[in-house]
Design an enzyme around this catalytic site. Sequence first.
Site, mmCIF file in Angstrom:
data_model
loop_
_atom_site.group_PDB
_atom_site.id
_atom_site.type_symbol
_atom_site.label_atom_id
_atom_site.label_comp_id
_atom_site.label_asym_id
_atom_site.label_seq_id
_atom_site.Cartn_x
_atom_site.Cartn_y
_atom_site.Cartn_z
ATOM 1 N N ASP A 27 0.825 -1.222 0.000
ATOM 2 C CA ASP A 27 0.000 0.000 0.000
ATOM 3 C C ASP A 27 0.854 1.266 0.000
ATOM 4 O OD1 ASP A 27 -2.354 1.413 -0.010
ATOM 5 O OD2 ASP A 27 -2.650 1.299 2.152
ATOM 6 N N GLY A 28 0.271 2.331 -0.551
ATOM 7 C CA GLY A 28 0.916 3.643 -0.513
ATOM 8 C C GLY A 28 1.468 4.084 -1.865
ATOM 9 N N ARG A 31 -0.042 7.649 -2.922
ATOM 10 C CA ARG A 31 0.495 8.778 -2.146
ATOM 11 C C ARG A 31 1.972 9.007 -2.445
ATOM 12 N NH1 ARG A 31 -1.671 6.582 3.326
ATOM 13 N NH2 ARG A 31 -2.007 4.781 1.961
ATOM 14 N N HIS A 44 2.100 3.048 -9.073
ATOM 15 C CA HIS A 44 1.903 1.599 -9.252
ATOM 16 C C HIS A 44 3.086 0.987 -9.995
ATOM 17 C CE1 HIS A 44 -1.933 1.900 -7.421
ATOM 18 N NE2 HIS A 44 -2.466 2.631 -8.393
ATOM 19 N N SER A 72 -7.506 -5.693 -4.648
ATOM 20 C CA SER A 72 -8.566 -6.236 -3.799
ATOM 21 C C SER A 72 -9.900 -6.268 -4.547
ATOM 22 C CB SER A 72 -8.711 -5.378 -2.535
ATOM 23 O OG SER A 72 -9.394 -4.175 -2.831
ATOM 24 N N ASN A 75 -10.980 -2.793 -5.006
ATOM 25 C CA ASN A 75 -10.198 -1.844 -5.811
ATOM 26 C C ASN A 75 -10.828 -1.523 -7.176
ATOM 27 O OD1 ASN A 75 -7.016 -3.007 -4.479
ATOM 28 N ND2 ASN A 75 -8.147 -1.161 -3.924
ATOM 29 N N TRP A 76 -11.884 -2.266 -7.563
ATOM 30 C CA TRP A 76 -12.597 -1.943 -8.811
ATOM 31 C C TRP A 76 -13.290 -0.593 -8.718
ATOM 32 C CZ3 TRP A 76 -11.398 -5.094 -12.682
ATOM 33 C CH2 TRP A 76 -11.063 -6.418 -12.417
HETATM 34 C C1 IPE Z 1 -5.344 -2.621 0.201
HETATM 35 O O1 IPE Z 1 -5.060 -1.284 0.016
HETATM 36 C C2 IPE Z 1 -5.321 -3.353 -1.114
HETATM 37 C C3 IPE Z 1 -4.023 -3.487 -1.765
HETATM 38 C C4 IPE Z 1 -2.892 -3.010 -1.329
HETATM 39 C C5 IPE Z 1 -4.038 -4.203 -3.001
HETATM 40 P P1 IPE Z 1 -6.220 -0.199 -0.181
HETATM 41 O O2 IPE Z 1 -5.545 1.080 -0.451
HETATM 42 O O3 IPE Z 1 -7.197 -0.681 -1.186
HETATM 43 O O4 IPE Z 1 -6.938 -0.220 1.241
HETATM 44 P P2 IPE Z 1 -7.780 0.912 1.967
HETATM 45 O O5 IPE Z 1 -8.837 1.376 0.999
HETATM 46 O O6 IPE Z 1 -6.843 2.021 2.324
HETATM 47 O O7 IPE Z 1 -8.336 0.249 3.190
HETATM 48 C C1 IPE Z 2 -1.737 0.118 -3.221
HETATM 49 O O1 IPE Z 2 -1.472 1.479 -3.293
HETATM 50 C C2 IPE Z 2 -2.006 -0.494 -4.571
HETATM 51 C C3 IPE Z 2 -3.399 -0.924 -4.749
HETATM 52 C C4 IPE Z 2 -4.347 -0.833 -3.861
HETATM 53 C C5 IPE Z 2 -3.741 -1.508 -6.019
HETATM 54 P P1 IPE Z 2 -2.653 2.549 -3.317
HETATM 55 O O2 IPE Z 2 -3.018 2.806 -4.734
HETATM 56 O O3 IPE Z 2 -3.766 2.134 -2.444
HETATM 57 O O4 IPE Z 2 -1.923 3.805 -2.720
HETATM 58 P P2 IPE Z 2 -2.562 4.883 -1.754
HETATM 59 O O5 IPE Z 2 -3.053 4.130 -0.547
HETATM 60 O O6 IPE Z 2 -3.668 5.554 -2.489
HETATM 61 O O7 IPE Z 2 -1.424 5.793 -1.428
HETATM 62 MG MG MG Z 3 -4.127 2.420 -0.476
#
Ligand code: IPE
Ligand code: IPE
Ligand code: MG
Length: 244
Positions: A27-28, A31, A44, A72, A75-76
């Site tokens: 995650d992250g 940001r 990504h 996830s 994530n859709w």
């Molecule tokens: C969890 O991260 C899913 C993945 C890293 C693939 P998200 O960014 O989707 O989770 P939330 O929305 O902050 O809980």
């Molecule tokens: C995790 O990073 C990747 C996926 C969930 C696919 P994010 O895209 O959730 O990154 P943040 O949380 O928005 O920074």
């Molecule tokens: Mg995230």
Amino acid sequence: MQLFKNKNIKAKVDKNALPAHIAIIMDGNGRWAQKRGLPRTAGHAAGAETFRTIATYLKDIGVKYMTVYAFSTENWKRSQEEVSAIMSLLENYLYEAIEKMEEDNINLTFFGDTTPLSDKLRSLIERTNDISARIDGFKVNVCLNYGGRDEIVHAAKEYMKAGGDPEQLTEEVFSNYLYSAGVPDPELIIRPSGEYRISNFLLWQCAYSEMYFTDRFWPDFTGADIDRAIEWYQGRSRRFGGVK
Ligand code: IPE
Ligand code: IPE
Ligand code: MG
């Protein structure tokens, strides 16, 4: 305690007490990109590079299983542009893996419902599954269109479809119907990016996992961060409901 002092591990990690299975919520990415004035998709792409680096690192230090949360079931909800960018990064990785996984001794498995994925991605997954069947190496599980709740419902359906008897159902039997069948539960789950939640990841398997949280964004993750997480893990007292 015997310390592992080779060039691969710099923190005070006990080589003889490594977790066999480390799971990571990658995650992250968004940001990380926003902080640099870049589009989320650039985050990504950077995150995909970090995945390659960390997978190699964990394999080299002797961890047996790595499970990563790549996409996830929730994530859709993101823009079509972002979803397609993530899917095309996955395709690129799979093309590369198909070429290299045998040589690298990496066994790739996917956790999640692959039916809504593109035909191309599904056929790449099938090819990696075929190759993986021949490889008994470092095991990488990629959670793709994965949700912990979805996994449990899917397992229940599979048990019923197989004519399973409710009276015969035990935790052990049930776990054989999960995507993670045959994989030991992760001893350590790492969540970067400063969030303190599980976000539908490995809900069944995390029952007694140690959870390591850090503010670092996933694209900034290095082997040193992994060492810190393992060192922290090795300082935990795992009781599994008992007394120590
Ligand atoms: C969890 O991260 C899913 C993945 C890293 C693939 P998200 O960014 O989707 O989770 P939330 O929305 O902050 O809980
Ligand atoms: C995790 O990073 C990747 C996926 C969930 C696919 P994010 O895209 O959730 O990154 P943040 O949380 O928005 O920074
Ligand atoms: Mg995230």
